[in-house]
Scaffold this motif. Structure first.
Motif, PDB file in Angstrom:
ATOM      1  N   ASN A  63       0.830  -1.214   0.000  1.00 31.04           N
ATOM      2  CA  ASN A  63       0.000   0.000   0.000  1.00 31.04           C
ATOM      3  C   ASN A  63       0.860   1.258   0.000  1.00 31.04           C
ATOM      4  OD1 ASN A  63      -2.383  -1.474   0.006  1.00 31.04           O
ATOM      5  ND2 ASN A  63      -2.561  -1.462   2.240  1.00 31.04           N
ATOM      6  N   PHE A  64       1.934   1.217   0.756  1.00 30.26           N
ATOM      7  CA  PHE A  64       2.851   2.359   0.804  1.00 30.26           C
ATOM      8  C   PHE A  64       3.483   2.588  -0.568  1.00 30.26           C
ATOM      9  CE2 PHE A  64       7.237   3.863   1.276  1.00 30.26           C
ATOM     10  CZ  PHE A  64       7.028   5.084   1.920  1.00 30.26           C
ATOM     11  N   LEU A  65       3.949   1.514  -1.219  1.00 31.00           N
ATOM     12  CA  LEU A  65       4.555   1.640  -2.541  1.00 31.00           C
ATOM     13  C   LEU A  65       3.546   2.165  -3.566  1.00 31.00           C
ATOM     14  CD1 LEU A  65       6.667  -1.662  -2.719  1.00 31.00           C
ATOM     15  CD2 LEU A  65       7.536   0.666  -2.493  1.00 31.00           C
ATOM     16  N   ARG A  66       2.335   1.629  -3.509  1.00 29.34           N
ATOM     17  CA  ARG A  66       1.309   2.065  -4.461  1.00 29.34           C
ATOM     18  C   ARG A  66       1.016   3.559  -4.291  1.00 29.34           C
ATOM     19  NH1 ARG A  66      -1.988  -1.530  -3.482  1.00 29.34           N
ATOM     20  NH2 ARG A  66      -1.799  -2.841  -5.337  1.00 29.34           N
ATOM     21  N   GLU A  67       0.939   3.996  -3.026  1.00 30.04           N
ATOM     22  CA  GLU A  67       0.656   5.404  -2.754  1.00 30.04           C
ATOM     23  C   GLU A  67       1.775   6.314  -3.263  1.00 30.04           C
ATOM     24  OE1 GLU A  67       0.131   8.321   1.151  1.00 30.04           O
ATOM     25  OE2 GLU A  67      -0.125   6.148   1.363  1.00 30.04           O
ATOM     26  N   LYS A  68       3.027   5.927  -2.992  1.00 29.76           N
ATOM     27  CA  LYS A  68       4.158   6.748  -3.417  1.00 29.76           C
ATOM     28  C   LYS A  68       4.302   6.767  -4.934  1.00 29.76           C
ATOM     29  CE  LYS A  68       5.413   8.148   0.599  1.00 29.76           C
ATOM     30  NZ  LYS A  68       5.248   9.588   0.937  1.00 29.76           N
ATOM     31  N   LEU A  69       4.090   5.610  -5.565  1.00 31.63           N
ATOM     32  CA  LEU A  69       4.183   5.549  -7.028  1.00 31.63           C
ATOM     33  C   LEU A  69       3.107   6.405  -7.683  1.00 31.63           C
ATOM     34  CD1 LEU A  69       4.955   1.746  -7.548  1.00 31.63           C
ATOM     35  CD2 LEU A  69       6.473   3.658  -8.070  1.00 31.63           C
ATOM     36  N   LEU A  70       1.928   6.403  -7.076  1.00 25.59           N
ATOM     37  CA  LEU A  70       0.837   7.206  -7.629  1.00 25.59           C
ATOM     38  C   LEU A  70       1.147   8.699  -7.493  1.00 25.59           C
ATOM     39  CD1 LEU A  70      -1.924   7.019  -8.979  1.00 25.59           C
ATOM     40  CD2 LEU A  70      -2.965   7.033  -6.699  1.00 25.59           C
ATOM     41  N   GLN A  71       1.779   9.067  -6.381  1.00 18.07           N
ATOM     42  CA  GLN A  71       2.175  10.464  -6.199  1.00 18.07           C
ATOM     43  C   GLN A  71       3.220  10.890  -7.223  1.00 18.07           C
ATOM     44  OE1 GLN A  71       3.497  10.981  -2.161  1.00 18.07           O
ATOM     45  NE2 GLN A  71       1.460  10.608  -1.278  1.00 18.07           N
ATOM     46  N   ILE A  72       4.114   9.974  -7.579  1.00 17.32           N
ATOM     47  CA  ILE A  72       5.196  10.304  -8.517  1.00 17.32           C
ATOM     48  C   ILE A  72       4.695  10.314  -9.960  1.00 17.32           C
ATOM     49  CG2 ILE A  72       7.424   9.525  -9.429  1.00 17.32           C
ATOM     50  CD1 ILE A  72       7.985   8.374  -6.626  1.00 17.32           C
ATOM     51  N   THR A  73       3.951   9.252 -10.324  1.00 17.00           N
ATOM     52  CA  THR A  73       3.554   9.104 -11.729  1.00 17.00           C
ATOM     53  C   THR A  73       2.276   9.869 -12.080  1.00 17.00           C
ATOM     54  OG1 THR A  73       2.287   7.096 -11.245  1.00 17.00           O
ATOM     55  CG2 THR A  73       4.617   6.824 -11.814  1.00 17.00           C
ATOM     56  N   ASN A 101      -0.463   8.657 -12.363  1.00 13.60           N
ATOM     57  CA  ASN A 101      -1.218   7.802 -13.272  1.00 13.60           C
ATOM     58  C   ASN A 101      -1.329   6.423 -12.640  1.00 13.60           C
ATOM     59  OD1 ASN A 101      -1.717   5.840 -15.474  1.00 13.60           O
ATOM     60  ND2 ASN A 101      -1.616   7.652 -16.786  1.00 13.60           N
ATOM     61  N   SER A 102      -2.573   6.001 -12.335  1.00  9.49           N
ATOM     62  CA  SER A 102      -2.778   4.722 -11.655  1.00  9.49           C
ATOM     63  C   SER A 102      -2.338   3.535 -12.503  1.00  9.49           C
ATOM     64  CB  SER A 102      -4.248   4.565 -11.270  1.00  9.49           C
ATOM     65  OG  SER A 102      -5.075   4.626 -12.413  1.00  9.49           O
ATOM     66  N   LEU A 103      -2.503   3.634 -13.814  1.00  7.22           N
ATOM     67  CA  LEU A 103      -2.118   2.537 -14.703  1.00  7.22           C
ATOM     68  C   LEU A 103      -0.608   2.328 -14.674  1.00  7.22           C
ATOM     69  CD1 LEU A 103      -3.085   0.454 -16.775  1.00  7.22           C
ATOM     70  CD2 LEU A 103      -2.737   2.186 -18.564  1.00  7.22           C
ATOM     71  N   ILE A 104       0.138   3.427 -14.767  1.00  8.58           N
ATOM     72  CA  ILE A 104       1.606   3.333 -14.751  1.00  8.58           C
ATOM     73  C   ILE A 104       2.090   2.857 -13.384  1.00  8.58           C
ATOM     74  CG2 ILE A 104       3.755   4.629 -14.933  1.00  8.58           C
ATOM     75  CD1 ILE A 104       2.394   6.456 -16.934  1.00  8.58           C
ATOM     76  N   SER A 105       1.516   3.390 -12.312  1.00  8.80           N
ATOM     77  CA  SER A 105       1.947   2.995 -10.962  1.00  8.80           C
ATOM     78  C   SER A 105       1.665   1.519 -10.709  1.00  8.80           C
ATOM     79  CB  SER A 105       1.245   3.858  -9.918  1.00  8.80           C
ATOM     80  OG  SER A 105      -0.153   3.664  -9.953  1.00  8.80           O
ATOM     81  N   ASN A 106       0.545   1.002 -11.178  1.00  7.58           N
ATOM     82  CA  ASN A 106       0.234  -0.425 -11.017  1.00  7.58           C
ATOM     83  C   ASN A 106       1.188  -1.295 -11.829  1.00  7.58           C
ATOM     84  OD1 ASN A 106      -1.891  -0.080  -9.242  1.00  7.58           O
ATOM     85  ND2 ASN A 106      -3.418   0.123 -10.892  1.00  7.58           N
ATOM     86  N   ALA A 107       1.572  -0.807 -13.014  1.00  4.54           N
ATOM     87  CA  ALA A 107       2.514  -1.557 -13.844  1.00  4.54           C
ATOM     88  C   ALA A 107       3.881  -1.642 -13.166  1.00  4.54           C
ATOM     89  CB  ALA A 107       2.636  -0.897 -15.222  1.00  4.54           C
ATOM     90  N   ILE A 108       4.328  -0.499 -12.595  1.00  5.06           N
ATOM     91  CA  ILE A 108       5.632  -0.485 -11.890  1.00  5.06           C
ATOM     92  C   ILE A 108       5.565  -1.386 -10.668  1.00  5.06           C
ATOM     93  CG2 ILE A 108       7.270   0.942 -10.632  1.00  5.06           C
ATOM     94  CD1 ILE A 108       6.499   3.273 -12.425  1.00  5.06           C
TER      95      ILE A 108
END
Length: 259
Positions: free
Chosen positions: A122-132, A134-141
């Motif tokens: 959950n922490f990674l998903r939240e941080k990736l979403l803040q950076i990208t 874009n939910s699609l890109i963050s989920n892919a990463i």
């Protein structure tokens, strides 16, 4: 051999074993893997005649270990070394694997590890979403990161460590191989210190008898053993005991007015 002499010899051997074990824990146990590898490569260079100063002048301990003491079957116990060997999977006995699992479950139960996985994801998903943004890109990463196997590392760290250890270079894996030349050399240095501690305490006992009663000389062995154990913490040199043995022997020869 009378009982008094036998008692002195037995005491010296036991004290020497204790002192050597303490020294082993303070030197080999402290430096663990890196220290053992450094000791071995220093040893090999000196034996091959290419060692740097001042090791090439310390010509007594290296040949003694290479040509004599490393062939001794004595092995010296190191708790840190044993634990690392078990955790990294180099000790493949089933009882060891079972104890690893029991220890892990006792300290961090599986339920807590699963919760940790969820929290981390959950922490990674939240941080990736803040950076990208874009939910699609963050989920892919996040999918790529999950495929790297970090979840298995948290869920079963010992299994993951065992897989990692299989990829380690031989310079490291030799540390955990009982039959490797590296392990024989490390144990050889401890055995050399054990042998020369026996010699040292013998001549200290002889030296003390010049000045005090036999009982006082005998009791002094215990005091000198404590000093030797502390000495390992300050010097941590392989030739420390060897040098001290020759120094005290020289004192006795001088006192007896020998050449």
């Amino acid at each position: 051999m009378n009982r008094k002499t036998l008692l002195v010899l037995l005491t010296i051997v036991v004290l020497s074993y204790i002192v050597t074990s303490v020294g082993f824990w303070m030197v080999e146990d402290t430096f663990s893997i890196a220290g053992r590898i450094f000791l071995y490569h220093t040893h090999r260079k000196v034996i091959e005649g290419v060692g740097p100063a001042p090791n090439q002048y310390r010509y007594v301990p290296y040949p003694l270990v290479e040509y004599f003491f490393k062939h001794s079957p004595i092995r010296w116990y190191s708790n840190t070394y044993v634990k690392l060997k078990q955790w990294l999977g180099f000790d493949a006995r089933e009882i060891v694997k079972k104890n690893n699992r029991l220890s892990l479950d006792a300290h961090v139960p599986l339920e807590e590890r699963e919760k940790m996985l969820t929290d981390i994801e959950n922490f990674l998903r939240e941080k990736l979403l803040q950076i990208t943004k874009n939910s699609l890109i963050s989920n892919a990463i996040l999918t790529v990161l999950n495929n790297l196997g970090w979840r298995e590392l948290v869920r079963d760290p010992f299994q993951a460590l065992e897989q990692i250890s299989k990829e380690l270079p031989s310079e490291i894996t030799d540390v955990f191989d009982n039959d490797s030349d590296l392990t024989k050399v490390v144990n050889g240095y401890a055995t050399m210190r054990f042998t020369f501690t026996i010699f040292l305490l013998l001549i200290i006992y002889t030296w003390m008898k010049f000045f005090v009663r036999e009982f006082t000389a005998y009791v002094s062995l215990f005091a000198y053993s404590i000093f030797l154990a502390f000495g390992y913490g300050d010097f941590a040199q392989q030739e420390f005991i060897v040098s001290l043995f020759f120094f005290v022997a020289g004192l006795i020869l001088t006192y007896r007015r020998k050449p």
